[in-house]
Design a protein around this motif. Structure first.
Motif, short mmCIF file in Angstrom:
data_model
loop_
_atom_site.label_atom_id
_atom_site.label_comp_id
_atom_site.label_asym_id
_atom_site.label_seq_id
_atom_site.Cartn_x
_atom_site.Cartn_y
_atom_site.Cartn_z
N LEU A 65 -10.41 2.28 -0.71
CA LEU A 65 -10.77 0.82 -1.04
C LEU A 65 -9.97 0.06 -1.95
O LEU A 65 -9.57 -1.04 -2.15
N LYS A 66 -9.55 1.24 -2.86
CA LYS A 66 -8.55 0.88 -4.18
C LYS A 66 -7.30 0.35 -4.05
O LYS A 66 -6.45 -0.16 -4.57
N LEU A 67 -6.69 0.66 -2.60
CA LEU A 67 -5.43 0.40 -2.11
C LEU A 67 -5.43 -0.82 -1.62
O LEU A 67 -6.08 -1.57 -1.04
N GLU A 108 -14.19 5.43 -1.35
CA GLU A 108 -13.98 4.90 -2.62
C GLU A 108 -12.64 4.66 -2.83
O GLU A 108 -12.06 3.54 -3.47
N GLY A 109 -12.07 5.87 -2.70
CA GLY A 109 -10.41 5.78 -3.26
C GLY A 109 -9.59 5.04 -2.32
O GLY A 109 -8.88 4.28 -2.80
N ALA A 111 -11.15 1.55 5.10
CA ALA A 111 -11.47 2.71 4.51
C ALA A 111 -12.37 3.54 5.24
O ALA A 111 -12.18 4.77 5.13
N CYS A 143 0.79 -1.26 0.09
CA CYS A 143 0.10 -0.02 0.04
C CYS A 143 0.80 1.33 -0.17
O CYS A 143 0.80 2.15 -0.73
N GLU A 166 1.88 5.97 -6.88
CA GLU A 166 0.83 6.51 -8.17
C GLU A 166 0.06 7.59 -7.29
O GLU A 166 -0.87 8.37 -8.02
N HIS A 167 0.18 8.08 -6.24
CA HIS A 167 -0.42 9.32 -5.47
C HIS A 167 0.36 10.16 -5.01
O HIS A 167 -0.05 10.98 -4.03
#
Length: 357
Positions: free
Chosen positions: A120-122, A117-118, A130, A100, A107-108
């Motif tokens: 949860l993608k990690l 939502e964001g 989250a 993570c 990427e960030h």
């Protein structure tokens, strides 16, 4: 039982007022009303899974000293992260923590997404984490439910359906109570209430800010909630550990476990598979990394995982240097074992094996 909007507002106000006066001081927290460091919140939430606040504190401080930012953690070697995690257990968390950190850094640009939502993608971030990070770190209108909050909500509404079946209802009722103002402080207030007042045994209902509204207290069933289904008895597995010493210098063989699976990526005293049979058998003996004359040490090493108990018998041998050098793994001194990420069960095996002379 349902609360009116006016009653919900009153409950929220009394809970936040209580938190402002009585909140716990924790190393990853900011003061009420202030936004904390998202890296600190995320790191603490991962560490706190299946682990107590008291245990996590020193690990949290040690991680921040070594890796002050998520970019520092991303640049770390996985072995170093696993080594720093020793003693916290559930090592998949450490591997996902590292993954993570790399995604957030690469990427960030080192900035955590600020929505459920964001997040949860990690890697390694599920719905609860989250939700908790969104609420606590970014003050998003989110309603995390940990074990403390489960207890508070089940008692407030006198929910008698056993866990885990009652979880959706607890989540629904908890979400309905969550305020738009200071949702992060509110979530932490419920956590603190469950940890210090609405405790599993002997809850201090007399000093609870919600005592007048608590259906569990009124019904006299609060200490019995939440109810839990009886757990099935844990099976017992057995296996061999192979304690191999090199003759010329007394060094010990350790090897790294496969990345996937239980204790993945950590180091071990070589061993057989663990199976649910009465005692280790010849099949397990055939899984030794070398054919040798083995001495079985007296007694066994016991350890309990989440889903099973384990009893390990230790077989020991000493090998000539030329034979030892042909084996896969790492040879280390006894003191040097501290440099390897050994899980607790392996440390127990080492302590037991040190009786071999």
């Amino acid at each position: 039982m349902h609360f009116t909007n006016q009653e919900i507002h009153r409950l929220n106000r009394s809970m936040l007022e209580w938190y402002d006066r009585h909140h716990r001081t924790l190393p990853w927290r900011s003061e009420p009303g202030d936004l904390p460091n998202p890296y600190h919140v995320w790191l603490s939430e991962i560490m706190l899974q299946q682990t107590t606040v008291q245990t996590v504190g020193p690990y949290f401080h040690a991680f921040l000293q070594r890796w002050p930012t998520v970019k520092d953690l991303a640049r770390a070697e996985l072995d170093d992260v696993l080594h720093g995690w020793q003693g916290l257990g559930y090592y998949a968390r450490a591997r996902n923590l590292h993954k993570c950190a790399k995604v957030v850094a690469d990427e960030h640009d080192g900035i955590f997404p600020d929505t459920e939502e964001g997040l949860l993608k990690l890697p390694g971030i599920g719905p609860y984490t989250a939700c908790a990070v969104a609420a606590i770190a970014f003050n998003r209108h989110a309603s995390p439910v940990d074990g403390n909050i489960e207890r508070v909500i089940s008692r407030l509404f006198a929910l008698e359906t056993p866990l885990p079946d009652v979880k959706p209802e607890i989540k629904e009722k908890s979400s309905a109570l969550t305020p738009s103002d200071r949702p992060g402080d509110y979530a932490q207030a419920l956590m603190d209430l469950g940890a210090t007042i609405c405790t599993p045994r002997n809850p201090a209902c007399g000093i609870c800010p919600w005592q007048a509204d608590c259906e569990g207290r009124k019904s006299g069933i609060a200490p019995d909630l939440p109810k839990k289904r009886k757990k099935a008895a844990k099976p017992t597995r057995v296996g061999y550990a192979f304690w191999i010493r090199r003759e010329d210098d007394g060094r010990i063989l350790v090897r790294r476990r496969p990345e996937k699976g239980l204790l993945g990526g950590l180091y071990e005293v070589p061993g057989s598979d663990w199976r649910a049979i009465e005692t280790p058998d010849d099949v397990m003996l055939s899984e030794a990394p070398i054919t040798a004359k083995w001495s079985e040490l007296e007694g066994t090493v016991g350890h309990t995982f989440t889903h099973f108990h384990l009893n390990v018998s230790v077989l020991a041998t000493t090998l000539p240097a030329d034979q030892a050098d042909q084996m896969d793994g790492s040879w280390t001194t006894i003191d040097g074992l501290a440099d390897f990420a050994l899980p607790t069960v392996m440390k127990k095996i080492v302590r037991h094996a040190l009786t071999y002379r």
